[in-house]
Design a protein around this motif. Structure first.
Motif, PDB file in Angstrom:
ATOM      1  N   ALA A  22      62.038  36.356  52.662  1.00 53.06           N
ATOM      2  CA  ALA A  22      60.896  36.725  51.826  1.00 53.06           C
ATOM      3  C   ALA A  22      60.103  35.680  51.123  1.00 53.06           C
ATOM      4  O   ALA A  22      60.583  34.525  51.246  1.00 53.06           O
ATOM      5  CB  ALA A  22      61.837  37.049  50.026  1.00 53.06           C
ATOM      6  N   ALA A  23      58.692  35.869  50.959  1.00 51.14           N
ATOM      7  CA  ALA A  23      57.859  34.752  50.710  1.00 51.14           C
ATOM      8  C   ALA A  23      57.333  34.948  49.432  1.00 51.14           C
ATOM      9  O   ALA A  23      57.088  36.065  49.090  1.00 51.14           O
ATOM     10  CB  ALA A  23      56.610  35.021  51.844  1.00 51.14           C
ATOM     11  N   SER A  24      56.773  34.005  48.844  1.00 54.34           N
ATOM     12  CA  SER A  24      56.039  33.864  47.705  1.00 54.34           C
ATOM     13  C   SER A  24      54.613  34.105  47.852  1.00 54.34           C
ATOM     14  O   SER A  24      54.305  33.278  49.017  1.00 54.34           O
ATOM     15  CB  SER A  24      56.518  32.716  46.540  1.00 54.34           C
ATOM     16  OG  SER A  24      56.159  31.622  47.234  1.00 54.34           O
ATOM     17  N   ARG A  71      57.810  43.023  59.711  1.00 56.90           N
ATOM     18  CA  ARG A  71      57.406  42.784  58.629  1.00 56.90           C
ATOM     19  C   ARG A  71      57.027  43.919  57.683  1.00 56.90           C
ATOM     20  O   ARG A  71      56.638  45.032  58.019  1.00 56.90           O
ATOM     21  CB  ARG A  71      56.286  41.932  58.515  1.00 56.90           C
ATOM     22  CG  ARG A  71      55.092  42.393  59.395  1.00 56.90           C
ATOM     23  CD  ARG A  71      54.143  41.041  59.646  1.00 56.90           C
ATOM     24  NE  ARG A  71      53.572  40.348  58.585  1.00 56.90           N
ATOM     25  CZ  ARG A  71      52.896  39.244  58.619  1.00 56.90           C
ATOM     26  NH1 ARG A  71      53.007  38.452  59.972  1.00 56.90           N
ATOM     27  NH2 ARG A  71      52.712  38.456  57.624  1.00 56.90           N
ATOM     28  N   ASP A  72      57.065  43.622  56.287  1.00 59.09           N
ATOM     29  CA  ASP A  72      56.587  44.587  55.396  1.00 59.09           C
ATOM     30  C   ASP A  72      55.583  43.689  54.481  1.00 59.09           C
ATOM     31  O   ASP A  72      56.151  43.013  53.578  1.00 59.09           O
ATOM     32  CB  ASP A  72      57.648  45.098  54.755  1.00 59.09           C
ATOM     33  CG  ASP A  72      57.202  46.278  53.666  1.00 59.09           C
ATOM     34  OD1 ASP A  72      56.104  46.183  53.341  1.00 59.09           O
ATOM     35  OD2 ASP A  72      57.893  47.144  53.177  1.00 59.09           O
ATOM     36  N   ASN A  73      54.371  43.792  54.883  1.00 62.94           N
ATOM     37  CA  ASN A  73      53.354  43.034  54.042  1.00 62.94           C
ATOM     38  C   ASN A  73      53.276  43.602  52.208  1.00 62.94           C
ATOM     39  O   ASN A  73      52.960  42.370  51.729  1.00 62.94           O
ATOM     40  CB  ASN A  73      51.887  42.963  54.508  1.00 62.94           C
ATOM     41  CG  ASN A  73      51.978  42.163  55.760  1.00 62.94           C
ATOM     42  OD1 ASN A  73      52.929  41.533  56.145  1.00 62.94           O
ATOM     43  ND2 ASN A  73      51.073  42.378  56.668  1.00 62.94           N
ATOM     44  N   ALA A  74      53.862  44.363  52.066  1.00 59.92           N
ATOM     45  CA  ALA A  74      53.742  44.901  50.862  1.00 59.92           C
ATOM     46  C   ALA A  74      54.841  44.374  50.180  1.00 59.92           C
ATOM     47  O   ALA A  74      54.561  44.125  48.820  1.00 59.92           O
ATOM     48  CB  ALA A  74      53.934  46.598  50.728  1.00 59.92           C
ATOM     49  N   LYS A  75      55.862  43.919  50.568  1.00 57.73           N
ATOM     50  CA  LYS A  75      57.094  43.315  50.110  1.00 57.73           C
ATOM     51  C   LYS A  75      57.161  41.734  50.412  1.00 57.73           C
ATOM     52  O   LYS A  75      58.207  41.185  49.995  1.00 57.73           O
ATOM     53  CB  LYS A  75      58.188  43.926  50.468  1.00 57.73           C
ATOM     54  CG  LYS A  75      58.572  45.157  50.120  1.00 57.73           C
ATOM     55  CD  LYS A  75      59.855  46.167  50.618  1.00 57.73           C
ATOM     56  CE  LYS A  75      60.113  47.353  50.181  1.00 57.73           C
ATOM     57  NZ  LYS A  75      61.093  47.996  50.542  1.00 57.73           N
ATOM     58  N   ASN A  76      56.207  41.325  51.043  1.00 55.38           N
ATOM     59  CA  ASN A  76      56.032  39.808  51.482  1.00 55.38           C
ATOM     60  C   ASN A  76      57.425  39.455  52.272  1.00 55.38           C
ATOM     61  O   ASN A  76      58.005  38.309  51.846  1.00 55.38           O
ATOM     62  CB  ASN A  76      55.969  38.975  50.256  1.00 55.38           C
ATOM     63  CG  ASN A  76      54.478  39.188  49.720  1.00 55.38           C
ATOM     64  OD1 ASN A  76      53.606  39.975  50.036  1.00 55.38           O
ATOM     65  ND2 ASN A  76      54.175  37.961  48.910  1.00 55.38           N
ATOM     66  N   THR A  77      57.879  40.165  53.118  1.00 54.76           N
ATOM     67  CA  THR A  77      59.065  39.914  53.727  1.00 54.76           C
ATOM     68  C   THR A  77      58.949  40.205  55.151  1.00 54.76           C
ATOM     69  O   THR A  77      58.366  41.322  55.678  1.00 54.76           O
ATOM     70  CB  THR A  77      60.342  40.971  53.256  1.00 54.76           C
ATOM     71  OG1 THR A  77      60.411  40.865  51.708  1.00 54.76           O
ATOM     72  CG2 THR A  77      61.642  40.563  53.753  1.00 54.76           C
TER      73      THR A  77
END
Length: 124
Positions: A22-24, A71-77
């Protein structure tokens, strides 16, 4: 950008694990995301990478057909689905982010941000 890897653990050979990172921050969707690993007494090595839009992926030969990066860019993951695990997959797994949006790199030094690592142990 801060990266937080999770999902590691102990699994028997042939089993599966899914790692998450997970990315901030608000720019995750423009980063190239990679996974690397470091086994005991070995140097850190490239595992998988995915382009910013998911259109390009690369894997090291030893994991092709067994690991899948997504990856799920909406979840930043970013994820690493690992199947058919082998004892030689035992390592600390790190996620990393490359700010260069249009370059998919397999080179550790090209990455700007790193997660703290998550331990994967595969027993025989």
């Amino acid at each position: 950008v801060q990266l937080q890897a999770s999902g590691g653990g102990l699994v028997q050979a042939g089993g599966s694990l899914r790692l998450s990172c997970a990315a901030s921050g608000h720019t995750f969707s423009s980063y190239v995301m990679g996974w690397f690993r470091q086994a005991p007494r070995k140097e850190r090595e490239f595992v998988a990478v995915m382009s910013w839009n998911g259109g390009t992926t690369r894997y090291t030969d030893s994991v092709k057909g067994r690991f899948t990066i997504s990856r799920d860019n909406a979840k930043n993951t970013v994820y690493l689905q690992m199947s058919s695990l082998k004892p030689e997959d035992t390592a600390i797994y790190y996620c990393a982010a490359d700010r260069r949006k249009y370059t998919v790199s397999l080179v550790e030094s090209d990455y700007d941000y790193w997660g703290q690592g998550t331990q994967v142990t595969v027993s025989s």
